[in-house]
Write an enzyme that holds these catalytic residues in place. Structure first.
Site, PDB file in Angstrom:
ATOM      1  N   HIS A  62       0.865  -1.179   0.000  1.00 50.00           N
ATOM      2  CA  HIS A  62       0.000   0.000   0.000  1.00 50.00           C
ATOM      3  C   HIS A  62       0.898   1.225   0.000  1.00 50.00           C
ATOM      4  CE1 HIS A  62      -3.707   2.324   0.880  1.00 50.00           C
ATOM      5  NE2 HIS A  62      -2.840   3.141   1.458  1.00 50.00           N
ATOM      6  N   CYS A  63       0.804   2.025  -1.049  1.00 48.30           N
ATOM      7  CA  CYS A  63       1.685   3.185  -1.196  1.00 48.30           C
ATOM      8  C   CYS A  63       0.980   4.427  -0.669  1.00 48.30           C
ATOM      9  CB  CYS A  63       2.062   3.373  -2.669  1.00 48.30           C
ATOM     10  SG  CYS A  63       3.154   4.785  -2.948  1.00 48.30           S
ATOM     11  N   VAL A  64       1.581   5.064   0.326  1.00 45.25           N
ATOM     12  CA  VAL A  64       0.975   6.272   0.897  1.00 45.25           C
ATOM     13  C   VAL A  64       1.082   7.448  -0.060  1.00 45.25           C
ATOM     14  CG1 VAL A  64       1.367   5.545   3.269  1.00 45.25           C
ATOM     15  CG2 VAL A  64       3.134   6.866   2.085  1.00 45.25           C
TER      16      VAL A  64
ATOM     17  N   SER B  69      -3.150   4.465  -2.302  1.00 44.23           N
ATOM     18  CA  SER B  69      -3.809   3.303  -2.900  1.00 44.23           C
ATOM     19  C   SER B  69      -2.842   2.128  -2.861  1.00 44.23           C
ATOM     20  CB  SER B  69      -4.228   3.603  -4.342  1.00 44.23           C
ATOM     21  OG  SER B  69      -4.817   2.468  -4.945  1.00 44.23           O
TER      22      SER B  69
END
Length: 408
Positions: A261-263, A267
């Site tokens: 999960h990429c901040v 998303s």
């Protein structure tokens, strides 16, 4: 509703003019503070929730709520950069403290398992503001050609286009609707077969090991037959996950070939958007490095970009040069962080391992550390450099196979 009215979190009709009225939590906290009494547990959280609910702007069909995490980057970033341009020591203090503050905020939101638009808004506003400073402070000096401005603009547009694609569906698994949700009690004794893109195949010797382990709350069931397939049941989404899929606790969904999960894009990165994510990072690196080079050639003439970044005597001769030099250092710090992320991603692709699989392999002590620990080779899907990159470039090109739920 008129443009200044809204329905608050308690379902009551309210008005923007009453934003400072009727806050019982704040009144009680002030009374306790004046009388030197301790606050009630959770008082500050309730006050923060009330402020977040009342922070709105007028709109046609009613006041629209503003996400609180969007405000700090828009307000603080220009202020910090302009203050840092006043003196070398101020710039040193501010530019070294910004990464620490971002890491602290990331730890805070990640520990609470909260989604936040802070990093996405910070990244987008940083791009816009750096481009604005470049056009306003650097281009008028006459050292940058028109073709170079066009090339920088095209790189920025391509990066935003790739980012827009990366923000789309990462490959969410469909959630069973209504009463049709399957139960793991319906299928544990059934034999399920799958390929390398279906369910995990395991041997009898490794059937008791959770090769693709998950966080607490997920059951692992292995087929009893040596040639059987491990069945991966997600109790949150109530479905059987295919191979390499995982559940994101921040998004609350299962994603095909979940990487992480990429901040920065708020998303997940999965099967459907991993290529776009790598493309966005690559365009960002090229565009940022090109912009840094053009700016340093303008304000520090006669020096190579690396030397100019460390030693530029005329950088603080005027405020315009100081602001440009401060923005260059800010871009360099962000670019270094993004470059590290891109490097790890490229190495993981070369070994056909996802960030999630590497993290779980470290936890279960089932992977090998390579290249000084930069990559964790699980050995499960590694088929050689060319085959691994061929597999990555073909992600999302073919329609997904039927889910294990349908097979069962």
């Amino acid at each position: 509703l008129c443009c200044c009215e809204y329905v608050d979190r308690r379902g009551r009709r309210n008005h923007l003019a009453a934003c400072c009225c009727d806050c019982e939590e704040l009144d009680d906290s002030c009374d306790r503070w004046l009388t030197c009494k301790s606050l009630h547990p959770g008082a500050l959280e309730r006050i923060a929730d009330t402020i977040a609910d009342r922070l709105r702007v007028p709109w046609f069909s009613g006041a629209v709520k503003i996400n609180v995490s969007l405000v700090p980057p828009l307000v603080l970033l220009p202020v910090f950069l302009h203050v840092a341009a006043l003196h070398f020591l101020l710039g040193l203090i501010i530019l070294t403290s910004l990464p620490v503050v971002m890491l602290w905020y990331y730890y805070l939101t990640h520990r609470r398992k909260e989604r936040t638009l802070f990093f996405l808004s910070l990244g987008l506003f940083s791009l816009g503001y750096m481009y604005y400073v470049f056009l306003r402070e650097v281009v008028p000096r006459g050292q940058v050609e028109y073709s170079q401005v066009v090339a920088l603009t095209c790189g920025l547009i391509l990066m935003l286009a790739a980012l827009s694609r990366a923000k789309k569906d990462p490959g969410y698994l469909p959630i069973p609707a209504g009463n049709e949700k399957p139960s793991h009690q319906d299928w544990p004794n059934k034999s399920v077969r799958g390929s390398s893109s279906g369910l995990h195949g395991i041997s009898g010797a490794a059937s008791s090991r959770a090769v693709n382990g998950e966080a607490k709350g997920y059951c692992r069931m292995s087929a009893e037959q040596p040639e059987g397939v491990k069945k991966d049941w997600c109790t949150k989404c109530q479905l059987v996950r295919p191979a390499r899929a995982g559940h994101c606790r921040l998004c609350g969904r299962c994603v095909r070939r979940l990487d992480h999960h990429c901040v920065w894009i708020n998303s997940c990165v999965g099967e459907q958007n991993h290529q776009a994510f790598i493309l966005a990072l690559s365009f960002f690196m090229l565009t940022s490095l090109y912009g840094i080079t053009l700016t340093l050639h303008t304000i520090c003439r006669g020096r190579t970009p690396f030397v100019a970044l460390l030693y530029c005597p005329g950088a603080y001769s005027d405020y315009s040069s100081a602001l440009s030099f401060t923005c260059v250092w800010y871009c360099a710090i962000v670019t270094a962080g993004m470059g590290y992320i891109l490097l790890i991603q490229l190495l993981n692709i070369s070994y056909n391992v996802t960030e999630r699989e590497a993290r779980l392999a470290l936890r279960d002590n089932t992977g090998r550390r390579l290249l000084g620990g930069l990559v964790i080779d699980t050995g499960q899907y590694n088929r050689g450099l060319l085959c691994n990159w061929g597999h990555f470039l073909s992600l999302g090109s073919s329609p997904p196979q039927r889910s294990a739920e349908d097979i069962v």
